[in-house]
Structures are given as structure tokens and as C-alpha cells.
Design an enzyme around this catalytic site. Sequence first.
Site, PDB file in Angstrom:
ATOM      1  CG  HIS A 184     -43.719 -23.297   5.267  1.00 48.95           C
ATOM      2  ND1 HIS A 184     -43.911 -22.891   3.963  1.00 48.95           N
ATOM      3  CD2 HIS A 184     -44.748 -22.769   5.980  1.00 48.95           C
ATOM      4  CE1 HIS A 184     -44.998 -22.138   3.896  1.00 48.95           C
ATOM      5  NE2 HIS A 184     -45.530 -22.048   5.109  1.00 48.95           N
ATOM      6  CD  GLU A 327     -37.033 -45.895   0.390  1.00 47.27           C
ATOM      7  OE1 GLU A 327     -36.193 -45.175   0.958  1.00 47.27           O
ATOM      8  OE2 GLU A 327     -36.772 -47.045  -0.032  1.00 47.27           O
TER       9      GLU A 327
END
Length: 462
Positions: A184, A327
Site C-alpha cells: 500500500h 516513463e
Amino acid sequence: MSNKAYRIEHDSMGELQVPEDALWGATTQRAVENFPISGIPMPRQFIAALGLVKWASAGANAELGLLKNDVAIAIQKASLEVAGGSYDEHFPIDVFQTGSGTSSNMNANEVIAHLASASLGAQVHPNDHVNMSQSSNDAIPTCVHVSAAVAIHEHLLPALRHLSATLKKKADEVGDIVKTGRTHLMDAMPVTLGQELDGWRAQIDHAVERLNDTMGRLTALAMGGTAVGTGINAHPKFGDKVAVLLGERTGIDFKSAESKFEGLSSQDAAVETSGQLRVLAVSLTKIANDLRWMNSGPLAGIGEIALPALQPGSSIMPGKVNPVIPEAVAQVAAQVIGNDVTITMAGQSGNFQLNVMIPVAIYNLLQSVELLANASVCLADKAIAGFEVNVDKINAVVGRNPILVTALNPVIGYELGAKIAKKAYAEGRALKDVAKELTDLSDDELDRLLDPAALTEGGIKN
């Protein structure tokens, strides 16, 4: 191509002008005029497959005694030249064309017939000779399978194996370093960098396994089904011979499809292949995003690693360097997932005995293969192989992680463990100090139970 000089060609619909220096004929010219849509021609790999399929078809027809040897030899010579890319400028038809790919099939037939006629010194007919025993309806689906299988075999699978090997090599270099695990995006129990990289490597290895499994269906060819799957005008052994010849030429184990009706009417194998590419895109996104998070900072982020500095990261902020390769990989993945939607919709467009969205399906499929292959190599060579580990920052964090109290659960219980963790968080104190204060465990016991490296091995610490 000259836009001023023309010659007159004809087909079953009549006469029309064709550029004088064009190798194609009337049917191709009609398609050029009918589909001025995107300006994007069919992919190079698909043109290569057209050449290979026409080469194998001429060879099969000659072996079966249906085509004279000298004609077959001339066709095969021209076909291999097409496959090799010598005449790509003579394949101008738009991707967005007739859904069966008939225009591209006739483009190949006409160019090869033109070249073969010049080589032979006699007329070679695009339909009667180059297209013998074939229909666009089986030739084009065959080219879909051949082009995708060759692209995967020659480009994508080697790229993925290279990425996997690079991950393993990097894991061998830095694998013993213990870091804070995260779930998380929050601190969790420690792991080693080797374990983290091993998870990435397994994703890539499973992608290879999935693609190899899919290849078993992608290598089944529709050739021999002709117009509707019944094999009209084709010798019963034609499809098998084409598959054998293609296998000998490419090193891929092609075979004649058991059901030519499926081969013509569906693009299920292409949809399946695209689905596997989508899974790979998801895997690469996960790896790319993990690298971006680990590289974030260098001061205000996680800063566990430093990716290679490849280019300035800002036009206004001097010294800024960005994770450009991850990216780019994430963008490739987004494109591939979008391509998969198009391919899925194209696969739905099989009506009765033919699919009518084949060109756009193979365009997107081949683009996905190429993008994933290139992105995998870039990720391996320009990100993973060269990243450096910020050991000091990792060590400064991992030993202070209150979540290490999890290892004390079998000894002190969950509730006391939670109390110790919360107190350590709230007071900014070392976990060991708080645990010593709230339990009767000795220093030696706490050092042993809370050793981060030992905790990466799992199991209960007695």
C-alpha cells in the site's frame, strides 16, 4: 514515383492510369485512390510475410505440378526480394482499406508478377500464377500469423530473455542488500533487493512462457482454405506444403490449420496474442513504476536507487534528472493496451466465413510487438543494468522500521506488538528500545528476533 507520366493498366473493372514507374497494376491503383485515409502503409513485417507466403505458394504449386518450374523460380526470386524490403515503396496501400486485405494481396500479386515477368522474359499473371491456389481470404490471414510469429520469434522473445538475464545479473550484484518492503506504499516487513528483482524477473519469464504457448496456435496457417474454407481451386496438399516451406525458411514450426473455416472467419489467435502482449505491458508498467518510486527524490523521495542520468530533466530547473526510461516504457505499455482494444474489436468482426477487420488488427499487433521488444531492451540496458543503490539511505531506514515488530508476534502476541509499534511511531524511538521497555525480552533476544536480514528468510524466529 513520378506524378507526371502514366501508363494504362486494366483489370476486370476496366482501364485506368497507373504511374509509369510503379510496379503495381490496376487493382492496386484503385485501392490507392479509394483509401486516402491515414497515409500509413501496411507494416514492413507484413510486407515481408506477403513475400514469404508468395514464395512458399509458388514452391508448393511447382512441387504439386501445377506451376511450371521456370515460372515458379521467377516468382520465388521476386517474392524474396519483396520479403527482403527491396520494393517497399511499391506497397502504398493504406492500412485502412478493404477489411479482408484483398487490396494488399493484389498489391503483392501485381508487384511480384511485374518483377517475375521482367526476370523470365515472359508474361507472369498476378492472379493465374502468383495467386495460384490462393484467395485473399486465406493468404492474408496466413500473413497475419506469419508476420506476428516471425516478429515474436526474432525480436520480442530475444528482447525478453535479455531483460530477464539483465535482471538476474543485477540481482546477483545487489541481491544481499536488505531494504524496507512496502505494501500500500507503506512500510512493511524487509525484503532483499534480490527478492524484489526476482519478482520482476519472474514476471518477464512468465511472459515468455505465455507467448511460447500462444505460438502453438499462431503458427497454424489458414493457407489452403481459399475463398470460404472449403479449399476450392487448391490442391488438398497445398496448405501442408506451404507450411513446411515457410518453416524451412523461417526456422519456425508452421503447420496447416486443422480448421480452415476458423482460420478464415476468425482472428482468435491474433486476439489471444494481443492479450498476452497486454499482460506483458502490465508487467512492464509495474516494473517501471517500481523503479520510478525507488529512484524518487533524491532528497524528498524514497531515494533507494539512482537510475542512470541520461539527459537533463528540466528546461528551467538546473541539475534535475528524471527517470526517462521507465516513463517511456509506461507510455509503450499504455499504447499496447490501447492496441489490444482495437485488436479485440477487430476480432469480433468475423461475419460468417470471413473476418473483415484484418488490416487494422495486424497493424496494431505488429506495432505492439515492436514497441514491447524495443522497450524491453531499453529498460534492461538503460535503467536496470546501470542503476546504483543508495546503501546508506536504505540502511538508515530499514533498522528503524516499527513494522519489524511483526517478528515478535509469535512471542508477545499481536496486541502488544501493535502497542509497541504505535509507541515507537509516536515517540520517534527505535523499535528495540520500546520493545525492551514493554517486554521482558533481553537485548540478545531482541537483536536476534529483529534482525532485518534474518527476517527476509521468512518463517518463525524462535
